[in-house]
Every structure is written in C-alpha cells, then in structure tokens.
Design an enzyme around this catalytic site. Structure first.
Site, PDB file in Angstrom:
ATOM      1  N   ARG A 100      15.404  22.048  18.913  1.00  0.00           N
ATOM      2  CA  ARG A 100      15.233  21.042  17.870  1.00  0.00           C
ATOM      3  C   ARG A 100      13.910  20.306  18.065  1.00  0.00           C
ATOM      4  O   ARG A 100      13.534  19.982  19.185  1.00  0.00           O
ATOM      5  CB  ARG A 100      16.339  19.980  17.942  1.00  0.00           C
ATOM      6  CG  ARG A 100      17.706  20.438  17.515  1.00  0.00           C
ATOM      7  CD  ARG A 100      18.676  19.272  17.645  1.00  0.00           C
ATOM      8  NE  ARG A 100      19.951  19.525  16.976  1.00  0.00           N
ATOM      9  CZ  ARG A 100      21.021  20.028  17.577  1.00  0.00           C
ATOM     10  NH1 ARG A 100      20.973  20.346  18.852  1.00  0.00           N
ATOM     11  NH2 ARG A 100      22.138  20.219  16.887  1.00  0.00           N
ATOM     12  N   HIS A 159      -4.041  -6.553 -10.528  1.00  0.00           N
ATOM     13  CA  HIS A 159      -3.681  -7.809 -11.191  1.00  0.00           C
ATOM     14  C   HIS A 159      -2.221  -7.793 -11.608  1.00  0.00           C
ATOM     15  O   HIS A 159      -1.467  -8.737 -11.353  1.00  0.00           O
ATOM     16  CB  HIS A 159      -4.587  -8.013 -12.411  1.00  0.00           C
ATOM     17  CG  HIS A 159      -4.250  -9.217 -13.226  1.00  0.00           C
ATOM     18  ND1 HIS A 159      -3.401  -9.168 -14.309  1.00  0.00           N
ATOM     19  CD2 HIS A 159      -4.614 -10.509 -13.093  1.00  0.00           C
ATOM     20  CE1 HIS A 159      -3.271 -10.384 -14.829  1.00  0.00           C
ATOM     21  NE2 HIS A 159      -4.001 -11.221 -14.107  1.00  0.00           N
ATOM     22  N   GLU A 176     -11.390 -19.298   2.610  1.00  0.00           N
ATOM     23  CA  GLU A 176     -11.268 -17.955   2.028  1.00  0.00           C
ATOM     24  C   GLU A 176     -12.601 -17.227   1.960  1.00  0.00           C
ATOM     25  O   GLU A 176     -12.719 -16.203   1.292  1.00  0.00           O
ATOM     26  CB  GLU A 176     -10.629 -18.039   0.638  1.00  0.00           C
ATOM     27  CG  GLU A 176     -11.278 -19.040  -0.287  1.00  0.00           C
ATOM     28  CD  GLU A 176     -10.477 -19.266  -1.587  1.00  0.00           C
ATOM     29  OE1 GLU A 176      -9.723 -18.381  -1.999  1.00  0.00           O
ATOM     30  OE2 GLU A 176     -10.653 -20.352  -2.180  1.00  0.00           O
ATOM     31  N   CYS A 235      -1.991 -18.810   2.160  1.00  0.00           N
ATOM     32  CA  CYS A 235      -1.341 -18.481   0.904  1.00  0.00           C
ATOM     33  C   CYS A 235      -2.021 -17.226   0.400  1.00  0.00           C
ATOM     34  O   CYS A 235      -3.223 -17.048   0.557  1.00  0.00           O
ATOM     35  CB  CYS A 235      -1.455 -19.623  -0.102  1.00  0.00           C
ATOM     36  SG  CYS A 235      -3.124 -20.133  -0.474  1.00  0.00           S
TER      37      CYS A 235
END
Lengths: 866, 866
Positions: free
Chosen positions: B100, B460, B731, B818
């Site tokens: 196997r 989007h 960011e 976030c």
C-alpha cells in the site's frame, strides 16, 4: 507673555559668535561674528545678533516678543554704546545702527535692511555737528525716514520717490546728490508727513522704539507672503526663523574719501582669479545694490583709494583662505578707513565653480577634496546642455516644470508621428502634448524638445526626456492644447502647428521669441575636476542606455558601464511594432514563438552594437519589463488586447511575471543576448562584460526558474557561465525582506528605486505627482518629491535592508541602483553611505553624479557617515 | 546508480515506527506502527515500511531505486518471514502480503493497494491446501492478478470486469461469490491472458519480482497526473514523496467467520458517541470500499461475531483515547480473530466535529483545549450558511471558484439595478455578471447570491460577497454572458433573465436543478465550543460591518466590536449617489461644502444606529478611503469626472490623501460621527466606545494634520477627548518602517493587510489573481494566494515591524488587523503570534475566527510560538 527661553541666550554680541553658529545667528550674523574674530574688531563695526530661536519663539507666541529678550537687547545695546562711546538717541553724538535680517540661508523676499536707525529731530543736529557735515546728517535722516517707512511699515516706495522727483525739479537738481541741505530738510519733513498719512502715527522719535519696531518687522517678515513663497520654492523649513543683526553704522556717504561696494574674491562669472565687484564713492551700500547710480569697477578703487584697495584685496585673500571658498563681500570706506560689513560663500555659475576649484588647487589654497566640496553639483547640468543666451532678453510665454535640462527651439508638432515625419524631412521640432505615453517615445527621439501641459518632474515625459537628454518643460498649465484643431492657446496667443517655439528645460520657460542658444562645452577645467572626482569617489557611476548611440554618449561622459539597458525600448521602433503586436496577440504559444523568431535577429543586432560600444565595461541588459498592452497602440480594438488591459498596470502582469506566464519571450531575449555575446567575442577577441538582469522579482523561486532558463539557453548557445552575470532588480518591498534568499540566485542586485518608491509609498507616479506634490509640500508633509530625492526613512531603509540581507547571504554580491535617483546628488550621498557599489543614471547626469559621488565620499570622511 | 542514502534507513519494520514518524513513514505506515505498539503485535499483521525519503531519492535519481534499498527490503522481508514462519512464494505455505502507498497526508489519486501479492501458479495450490479452501485460494489469485494488472500495470479495470460478467453469465452466477472453483480458475487464466495482451509480458511468477514491480508502481504513482492534480488542489508539496507499506495478508474472505470492515469510533456524520461503520462477511476490504456488495451496519457485527465486535469496540475507545481524536479504522476478521489494518483521525463534517468536542470533554477524555484542537475550523463555515441538501443529486451546470460560502437560489438578473428592482418586488434573484465593480454593491444587498464569469477568491465580487455573507461563485469561466441580450450560455444551455439558477458558494457549483437548501443552525454544541474558545483565546475578534444590520449580525456571531466600518458603503445607497456625485464634481470648495452639508445628516443617522447597535463594544469607523471616481457611474462623461480617473487607482488619490487635498470631506464625516456620538450618549446615558480611523497613512505629518482636524471638530461638537480614540490603518510598507513616528499620533493601529499585500508584493488584486495564481502555484512559487493567507515572510514581517516600532514608541498602542486575512485560520495564527490585540473579519467568519484564535493560543502553548 510669550515663550520662555530654555538655556540659550536670545542675543549674542558679534564678538561672541562664529561661523559654526549659523543655525542660531543666521548666515549674516555668523559671518559678521567670524569676520570680527579673524579680521579684528576694528575692521568690522560692532554690534549684536538676536537669534533665530527668538524669532521662532516670537512667532509661536503669537507675535509676542519672548520673555527676557527685551532685557537682553537692552544689555547688548549698553555694551555697544560702551564699546563705541556713543549713545543711541544722544542729541550731541548719537549712536546710529543698521538693522538687518539674516536667516540660515540667504533669503531674498524678506525684510532686508534699515540704515541710520537712531536719528531723530534732535540727534540729526548732533550728527551734523559732530561730523561737521550738515548735508550728510540730513541726507542720513531723510534716508532713514524713507527706509523705515518703506521697509518697517510697508509704505510703497514710490510714495517717497515721487517726492524726491518733485524736490529735484523744484530745486533744479538732476542727481540725488545735487539736493542741498534745505531741500533735504524739506524732503525729510515731507517724508514724515507721508509716514503720518499712511500709518496714522507720528514718525517715532524715540530710538529704542524705532529699534523695537524694526526688530518686530524683521520677525514678521519671516511670515510674509514673499518669504513663504521663497521658502516653498527653495525647500527652506518654516521653523528655521530669521536672526536680526544690529550693527553700528559706518558711513560711505561722508564725501570723496568715503564709499561703499561689493566685492567677490574672484570673478564670479568665469571664476578667473582677479577679484571683481562694484563700488560708489560717497554712497551707502543701498546705492550700489539698487542700481540707481552707475557703479565703478572694483579695479578702479586702486586709483581712487589705493590704501583701501590694497587692504580690501588682502582681506579678500584672507577670507577666501579662511572660508576655503570664493567670497562675496560688502564693504564701506568711511573717510579712508575700510570696514567689512558682510561676507559669504559666493554663489556662482558652473563654469566659475569648476575654474575656481582648479585654480585654488593649483595655488595650494585648497586640497582637491576641499576644492570639489565647493562645487554646487546641481548647477553642473548647465555645462552639459545648450542654454538660452543669458545676455539676451525675451518674453516668457508660459512657465512650467523644469523637467529636463537644456534649451531647444523648433516648430510645433502635436504628435509623435508628425515629429518623426518632420525630423525625417530635416526640420527641428518641439513635440507639444497634453501629456505623453509609451507610444510617444519615437517622437522624443525625433524632437528637439518636449513640452507638455500636464505632469511634473517625474511624469512620463520628464523621465523619458531626461533619459534621452532631450530638454523638456512639463506641466505648463497655461497651455490650452487642442489636438483636433492642431493648435495651442496661451491666453490671447494662438499658435498653430509649424509655428516656432523655444523652451528652456533648466528653468521651465517657454517663449516664442527666437532666443539664441549657447552651446555647452566640456572645458578643460571641468575635465580636470571630473578626473579628481574619479580619484576620490568609491561609488561607481554607470549610465542607463538603451541604444548604441546612448552607450557612446555615456562613455563620453565618463560612465563606467551601462547599469540599465531597457530592452523594451528596442521594441518601440517603427519596424518592430507590427511584429511585437503579432507576438502579443498570438493565440497560441506556437504563434508567439514564431513571431518572436522574427524579432530575435533584430534584438541580437542591437545587443551586438551595444556590447561593442561598451567594450571593456560592464553592460547590464534587463529583460522585458512593461506589461504587454503597453506595446499596443491605444486604439487597438482586438478583443485579446482588451483582455490584456489592467486596472493597475503598475502592479500587474509585467516583469518576470511575463516570463513565468510566457517563458518563450525571455527565452528569445536571452538567446539574442547570448548570440550577440558570441558574435562580439569573436570580433573583439575577448568576451564583453555581459550582465543579464531580471526585473520585478518578488519570490526566490521566480528567479530560480528564470535563472535556469538563462543557464540553459547560454549553454545551448555555447556561452560559458564565467562570461556573464545573472542578477535581478530589487524593486518591490517583499524582495527587500527576502533579499537573502533571492541573493542565492543572483550575482548582483540593482535596486529599482522608482518602482520601490511607488510600491513602498503606494504612490502611482503617473497619478500622484501632478495632484499631490504641491499640496503635500504646502502642508509640510514632505519638502520635495520622493521621486526626485530618495525617501531615506522609508524607501531608503528598504534599500539598506535589501543590501544588508543580500550581502549577508552572499558577501561578494554586487549592488547598484538604477532609476531617477541615480542622478540626484542627495540620493547619491545616501547610496554611497548605504555601501552600494554603483549608481546608474541617464548619460547626461553622469558628470553630475561623478561629482556628487566624490562629494559624498568627502563628506563621509568628514563626518563619519549617517 | 541512484542517490546514496545519508544516515537514515530506507526501510523500517512496523515494530520500530511510531505516529511521530509520519513524515518519514507516511500517515499509514506511522499509524500501523503506532497500533502495533499500543495494541500489540498479535492484533496488527506484521510488515515493514519503505520510507518517503526512498521515494524522493527514487524520483530524484530518475526512477532509479536508491543504493542499498533493495538490500534493506530483502532484510526486512527475511525478518517478516521469520516472524510469520512463512516464506514469500513458498509453494506449500506461502507468505502473502499487501502493498500500500501512504504519504504524509492521505492522498486519493495515488496507487492504493495491491492485495495477495506472493501468489503464483504454484503457491495458489499451497494456499488451497493450507487453508483447506481451494475456492478461497483461487479467488485470492484471481483478485491478485486483477489488482496487479490494474493498479501496478495500469490495465483498464473494465477489461477485467467484462470477463467477470461473461463468466457469471456462462456459469449462471448472479454474485461474484457465486462463482465456483472452476469458474475462478478459468477467470484467472483469462486475466493472465489480458495481462499478456496489454503489457506484452507474462504475468510475473516470481514473488520478489512482483514485489519490486509493486514498490516501483507506488513510487511512480506519486508523479502521476492524478496525484499531481490532487497535490495542487490540496497544497501538498511535491517533495514529500510517498512511503510503501508491505504487510502480511490476513483474510476476511475465509468464510462465515471471516470478514472485513471500516469503523469510526463515533458517528462520523453527527458525531454522536455510538461507533459507526460497515462490514461484510467473507470479504476482503476492497469489497467493502468498492460498494459492489451491500454492506451491513457495524452494529450488526455484535450479532454476527460478538467477540470480534466487543474487541473492536474496545480497540476503538483505546485508539480514540490514545490519539485524542475520533478514529477512522479498517479491520479484518480472519476466522474469528480481529486484526486492525489502519487507523487515522476521522475527517468529519462540522456538526460532528463540534458534537465530538463537547462529548469528549464531558466524558473526561480530552481537556477543552485538546477538544478544540480536533476541530478543522475551515469546515465550520458550513454551520453558518445554508447548503445544498447533501442527500440530493443534481447536475452541475458549471463550476467556478468557491468565493463566498453558502448556497442560494433565485432568478437570474444581469444588473445591480434589476436586482434592486426585483428584490423590491419580493423576488429572489441571483446577480450574474462577467465581473463586478463598486457600483454593483447595491445589487449585492438585493441579491440572494452572486455569480461571475471572471475573478478569483480575492476578486471584488468575492470580497464584497464574503463581507456581506452573500453566497458567491466567481470565475465560472464556462459562462458566456451577453449583457446586451440579457442571456447566458453554458455550452448548449441557454438561460435568460428570470430563469432560475442555484449556486453553492462553498463548493463553487452552479446548477439549474432546483436543489433543496438546508438551513444552518448555531447548535448548542457549537455554542458551547465557541464559549470555550472565548475562554482560551487571547486575541480579540471583531467584525467588519458597514450597516446596523451587519452590526447586529456581528454581535449575534460573537464579535467583540466592529473593527472596520467602511463609511464609503454608506454613499452607495441609491438616495445618496446624486448628492455624492454633486460633491465629487463640485467646481469650488464652497460647492463641495454645500453638497457635503446635505450628506451630513444621512451619515450621522447611519453612525447613530451603528453605535447604538454595538453599545458597550468598540466601533472603529474608517474615514473615506476609495478614490472619488469610484463613486461615479462608469459612463459618467462630465470632463471633471474624466480628470479624476487614474492610471493606477490603487496607488492614487485616495485615503488620507483626499483629506489633505479636500479637508472638508473628512470634516463632514468627523462632524457626523461626533454628533452621532453625542446623540447616542444622550439616549444611552453613557458614551459609546468610538474609534475614528484614518486610512492610507504614509507620513507622520499626514496623520498629525488629520488628528488636529478630528480634535477640533470633536471640541466644536462638545465631545471630550477621552470619549473617542483616533487611530490609523497601517497598510503601506513605508508606514511600517515609520510606525514609531506615526504611533505618536495614534491610539491604535489597524493593519490593512489587503493593501499591504498589494503594495509589498506589487500585486494588483484586480489584475493578478485571475492570471497569476494558477501558473504561480503550478510553478511552485507559492502554494496559495497571498490574499487568502498572509505572506508571512514578506507582508507578515512588515506587520511585525510595524507592530514592534509602534509599541516601541507607545507601549499601550492597540493593534489589530482588518482585511480578508482576519478570517483566515492560518493568518489568525500568525497574527496571534505577532502580538496583535485583535483581528477583524466579516461577520460570517467571526465564529470561525473565534475557534482559530483559540487554536492559535493552544498551539502557542504547545510549541512556544514561531
């Protein structure tokens, strides 16, 4: 009320200052103090300086004099009175002073000078009596009222000048000096009437009040519109403030043995060793500067007042040796005695700067390093491009951004195609566009110069023009261009295609006058300076060059190699675009390979010429970088072309990403490069120094895949691994963080600081520069575009991190940068101090970069680096 | 030839392995070894494992068995023969083995199993004699030839199955088990003929040759197309390799006291405590799995073979306690004796996972932490959204990307406007678009689900749908949408507006069948598990919510606050767009201020509802972020609108840059926020926990300017400084480097890892995801989209640098993130280990995030962090 001082005094006597205290005392105050120290107190009229910090405290306190300042001024005044033996306002023998502003950097646009302060209705008589010269006394008083009213209280100058005209007519005088005592007394009374009418106050009779008003006026002038505008343009921070210098008056207007003048320690236009300057007998300094009277050449002073001349010549030599730079001085001779009022390093055009540097080294006055440090390398550009003849007047039609240096003249054309056609017909043209795009590049080659209505220093037009050395004025927003009608309006002026226009890319001026151009030359002085710079600098200077012509230019300007050859520019040529289009829009890989096969021999030919032109020097060839849709005409309506368009092309399918998606494109390019390498090796008898560069690497694995492709094709073409380098652009923030892993597949890194700035700051150059720069500078967010000078704390640290990690992984890694910053002196300094091996800039910036790199090395030796 | 082994053995006996050796022995090998250890050697048939390293060496050596491996296999075989007292190929009493494959992770798509290896024309008689069961012996040989031919030599299965059908017909048999010895003998001969015809070789009679072929076939299957495809989908690295397990055969097909089966330690569908499974009497394991025969429920085993059943039940409890997880086992009963062949942690749907976690804690089997660690939190999404009824069959019309979980049904509409109109009329609709844009958002609210032909998980459509909890399937490229004709083609199928369609966003399936939906419920089990997670986790979980409805949903799902309210979504509503347009296209600041004044009360109302809905929990309101042109309809042809369009809008005039250019926009928003704060404070009797957030900060000075604006407006509206926080999105890469300076003006940072990924990697999500992801995963550049799971070495390090510098400057700085990553378990783990205070994700991901955060805390406790 006001701000309380912490520690430092608000007021310093000249005798206590020095040139090192420029930040605190301003340039003028520091230099007067320095002169007092080196020439002796009897050669420089005594006085004191109110500090720049006092000015800042005054402004921050809401136009309120800071606590303790008044007392310190009183004390300094008392010391001045004691030193001179005179008293301010003494009706018998008054102390008179001048009040002058003086910021860290010289700043036209601020309050300049008030002379003869201390005179009033009483002391004017004492002055007359003491000097035995009543006319002098009244002339001084008249001047004081006029200057005080104009400079301190903002009364329009012509209000006074009109009265002088009237007085002259009434008294039958032709010159100011023809006015007699009666006329001057009358004029003084008239001036005081004007003062009362305009200000609603009597003219201040109390000298301490006069002084206080003058000091406040200097402080306030720092916040005036003109001063603010000047600071914006010259990037001077608002929080520097200005100092105020209060100095005992000496009088150049005491008759034939008195006079005033300005003198440069050498000729300030061509730099030749003879001092230059102007003077006036029986005059105060303002008369020399104002241009009202015709001055005499400083050489004539030898005949008029030989002793004063001899002393001045000696002092000029002393100052030059002391400051280790050419000096620009002001002096007054009072009854035969020479007083020095001011000295500063002379601003001078590039030709004077290089001549000076050579001469002072020959004279043994400065070392080569000291001499090079005196050069303002931003100005050197003027030595490399034609300019408008500075002796000719012309009317400025519009003003834009000085986007690419040099002047150009030609007929207006409104499209790249017309530019190409006209140039083929032997006509000189200026390409005029609202803005330019990739497909306009052929027009850049064809045109003498570029003029756009939109875009700043980092717009497409500016970048490409600088890269090619074409003069360009961008963002001339007064231009109203109608492409359909083929015409251009500026206000009332209408220009049509074929009308002649001239642009000056060093100043941003546009004119329709036929201004003669002055051709540049690499003078022997400049060549000597550049040779010294090459000795001193440790940073390599390469050029960005895409064509053999560029490459030859780069060599001529002293480039040590090509740091960036953008292969995409080779696809812009008219004969290649259809093949490129076929390649891009190919439906299958097989079709693409077929189209590429046709492009291969053309690329190979370009590379052969490039490698041959740079024989012996390294040539870095970058594989295709821009997104494919940039090579298609904008009106291409094939649906496959539509599918290639992107929302944010800057962050899209470009650079090495193209090669991961379509390896056949890089394979063709590498094959063309390697075949060129073989052919040129055969012709030269030795291999060129080839460097293959991969753009836009994010991941180690991307480079690994492409490196394997390069190795394979090189093997297939019989090029040994030791006969070329493989490297990568580091132009994405991620790549800087992962530089250690990427370095394991690279012989060199070239930091692409244009794209790194765009990504690290999230600033699309195309979109941001026109909109953001002005309000951002206005809001003090930054003081210049980060595309012009590298953003050291952000982008600069990414470069240093990339450099550090890269060399950590591979000690021998070569590091360079290519991009606009490679030709910017401040950025070059930063890169030097970041341990890079070379910068690469446009060929025309290479000489500037050589000087800047030398200066960076010198500075680093001085101050031990950042 | 082949690769030389360094150090480690190529082969391990089961008795020498353990579950910790999974990387080396594969999952199956490690678990069989572990079972041998804990259940005893007499409960697990003996054998040995050839390591994954041997497989890797075999592939790297160009399909060449590594040096020394054959010798080790021979030695292991000798040990196995000694242990069992049988010899491979012994014509009298042959050792038979199974072979196997077994990778680290279970991998369907690879070679699975060869049973009965060791049989040949001689040993089949020995087996018959030893077992006294000639039929069994020939059935085993028949099976072996069939499996070997099919699995090892790739002969199509139906070639053999056809013959079985023919044989059954010829012999009047209905079941396989009805075939007698003669039929089986004949069939075996037929199968050997097939083997010869297909391979051109005789069926191998030498057992060592059989074994070698089987081992190579397992190794080769690792590089097979199906295995590669499976690894791509499941992100399994290519260089893991597979192990090979060789195990003595035991026989479930020895008559009525024998059998084979699979058993789960609990119910694998609902998680209830009773073991579940299936078995067959007189059968080998393959028969159970293949579904050819109808299996019996494991409960029936109690009646059929009570001893074996009791032993099995005991073993299942033992294994579960040992592995601390639900087990999925395979067993064989040979003449009454139970053998365990395999065990592994049971894959199970979410409801079973949470029930199991509760039960084992109640049973005292696991601690809460151990129980939580058994949950695959990616699957929990299914508990929060409706799904297609899993018991119903349906035809898949098209397959796209599983972009937002949940199933939805409705009539097709092709525009947001139609969606809004239809929803207003009470109809359920699915919004079908080639792709979506900002102006389609109103349509998202109105529609039951979203279906697009383009775009990936980070398009989007996907982002907005996930944010709102709307099911979405994106990138269903088989869809040919004609917006003009309002129709949609998929192959031959034509669908028109109003036709019904169903989508399953958890799987990416699209169908026109009317599949019943199963509604989700937050079961008591799930609630208990979540409560434990809240005890265990240290990371806060907030939700991104733009509307009061979202906010209420977020609370219901256990969010500890709102981490991101995007105020721009408030401008999308139909009644606000005209005012927004007026504001954007204002010619003067005064016009803009007037338009803003009309928007103010509307925004205030939104904020009031939001703050009230979240009473007691923090609410972070982000000031306007997108470029203004995003708010204009795409066909807007006002020239002022044209002037706003950008080449790279992602890097353009957006975020705080808008506020530097047009302070009046933020001023209006801050005023609306502060007025809402006042109104809600009055209604509630205490102030809401308001946090104002400024997007896209690059420079300290930007935040300083906007902070001053916020302070001023708050003062003007009478809101005290202690009743709100001011913070910023981090960011942009530059902001991470300058985080210490930025922190001096911020109470909190919220890392915006979507934009940080776009800028740090230079990847425009809109452009890249559809084009790059597949070839990049294929080329092993990354194993999943960096928009799905945070790119730890690049973007992740930027986050950590920002966090470190921010807290260096301000110890009490609150840190959150976030963005899409806030709902991704692997990213949550990374953020937990980066010392962040909270993550914010879409409301529907909050429960998943709560579990993921608890698991991160548990893991960190285990291994001491990254």
């Amino acid at each position: 009320m006001g701000i309380t001082r912490v520690g430092r005094a608000w007021v310093y006597d000249f005798a206590d200052g020095s040139k090192e205290m420029r930040d605190l005392l301003g340039g003028k105050g520091a230099n007067v103090a320095e002169m007092t120290r080196i020439l002796g107190a009897d050669r420089v009229p005594a006085g004191f300086t109110i500090t720049t910090e006092a000015c800042v405290a005054y402004i921050e306190g809401g136009q309120s004099v800071p606590e303790g300042m008044d007392d310190e001024v009183d004390a300094a005044l008392a010391r001045l009175e004691a030193a001179t033996g005179k008293t301010l306002g003494d009706p018998d023998d008054p102390l008179l002073v001048s009040v002058r502003s003086g910021a860290r950097e010289s700043m036209p646009g601020m309050l300049d000078t008030v002379l003869n302060l201390g005179l009033n209705d009483d002391s004017v008589d004492g002055l007359a009596e003491r000097t035995g010269n009543e006319r002098f006394a009244w002339d001084s008083y008249r001047r004081f009222v006029q200057m005080f009213g104009n400079v301190v209280r903002n009364i329009a100058g012509e209000r006074f000048e009109q009265r002088i005209q009237v007085a002259k007519e009434r008294h039958g005088a032709t010159l100011d000096t023809d006015l007699d005592i009666a006329a001057l007394t009358e004029l003084t009374a008239d001036f005081r009437d004007i003062f009362e009418t305009e200000t609603g106050e009597e003219f201040p009779q109390e000298p301490r009040d006069q002084l206080e008003q003058a000091i406040r006026a200097v402080f306030d002038s720092w916040s005036g519109d003109r001063a603010i505008a000047y600071r914006r343009i010259n990037r001077i921070p608002d929080d520097w403030g200005t100092a105020v210098n209060v100095q005992q008056m000496v009088f150049g207007n005491k008759g034939a043995t008195s006079g005033s003048g300005v003198a440069f320690s050498r000729d300030e236009v061509d730099g030749s060793p003879e001092p230059s300057g102007d003077f006036l007998v029986n005059a105060q300094g303002e008369d020399v500067v104002s241009g009202v009277r015709n001055t005499q050449d400083i050489a004539d002073l030898r005949d008029v007042m030989p002793d004063a001349h001899a002393t001045l010549m000696e002092i000029l030599r002393t100052l030059e040796a002391h400051y280790k730079d050419m000096q620009d001085t002001e002096f007054t001779i009072e009854e035969g005695r020479l007083y020095m009022l001011q000295t500063r390093n002379a601003k001078r055009p590039a030709q004077a700067a290089v001549r000076f540097a050579c001469d002072v080294v020959d004279e043994g006055l400065l070392t080569k390093a000291e001499a090079i440090a005196t050069i303002d390398c931003e100005k050197l550009d003027a030595l490399l491009h034609p300019t408008f003849d500075p002796t000719v007047d012309y009317a400025v039609l519009a003003k834009g951004v000085a986007a690419s240096p040099g002047a150009a003249k030609g007929e207006i054309v409104f499209s790249a195609a017309e530019a190409v056609a006209a140039a083929a017909g032997g006509r000189d043209v200026i390409l005029v566009r609202p803005f330019t795009e990739a497909e306009d590049v052929a027009g850049f080659y064809a045109a003498r110069g570029i003029l756009t209505a939109e875009g700043g220093k980092a717009s497409h037009a500016a970048l490409v023009a600088r890269g090619m050395g074409r003069p360009a004025v961008t963002g001339a927003s007064a231009l109203d261009i109608d492409l359909d009608k083929h015409e251009l309006r500026v206000g009332e002026t209408l220009l049509r295609e074929g009308d002649r226009i001239s642009i000056e890319g060093t100043t941003g001026q546009v004119t329709i006058d036929d201004v003669p151009l002055v051709e540049p030359e690499m003078t022997a002085y400049f060549q000597r300076v550049l040779a010294w710079c090459d000795e001193l600098r440790t940073l390599g200077i390469r050029a960005n060059a895409d064509t053999p012509e560029d490459a030859r230019k780069a060599r001529a300007f002293g480039a040590g190699g090509i740091g960036l050859c953008r292969t995409e520019h080779m696809f812009m040529a008219a004969d290649r675009q259809p093949k490129m289009r076929e390649m891009i829009l190919a439906d299958t890989t097989a079709d693409r390979v077929a189209a590429l096969a046709e492009l291969l021999p053309l690329q190979q030919q370009d590379f052969e010429q490039l490698l041959e032109a740079m024989d012996g020097l390294p040539v870095t060839i970058r594989l295709l970088d821009p997104p494919l849709h940039e090579f298609l005409p904008p009106d291409e309506d094939d649906p496959r072309a539509h599918a290639l368009r992107e929302v944010n092309p800057m962050l899209g399918t470009r650079g090495c990403r193209l090669a991961i998606l379509h390896p056949e494109i890089y394979e063709m390019q590498v094959r063309a490069i390697m075949r060129a390498q073989c052919a040129v090796t055969e012709r030269l008898g030795h291999p060129p120094r080839l460097e293959v560069m991969v753009p836009l690497i994010d991941y180690e694995r991307e480079l690994e895949i492409i490196e394997e492709l390069i190795f394979r094709v090189a093997r297939e073409e019989g090029v040994a691994r030791e006969h070329y380098l493989v490297g990568t652009m580091i132009e994405l923030p991620r790549a800087c963080f992962l530089a250690d892993t990427i370095a394991t597949h690279a012989d060199f890194f070239s930091f692409g600081t244009n794209d790194l700035t765009q990504t690290a700051l999230g600033f699309s150059r195309d979109d941001i520069e026109g909109r953001i720069m002005a309000p951002y500078i206005e809001s003090k967010i930054f003081d210049r575009s980060p595309f012009e000078t590298i953003d050291a704390p952000g982008v600069g640290q990414l470069v240093r991190m990339g450099a550090w990690l890269g060399r950590k992984a591979k000690l021998e890694l070569k590091l360079g940068i290519c991009g606009e910053h490679g030709g910017d002196p401040d950025s070059i300094d930063f890169f030097h101090n970041s341990g890079l091996d070379y910068v690469s800039c446009s060929p025309f910036r290479v000489p500037v970069a050589r000087v800047a790199a030398a200066q960076a090395a010198i500075r680093r030796g001085d101050d031990g680096g950042w």
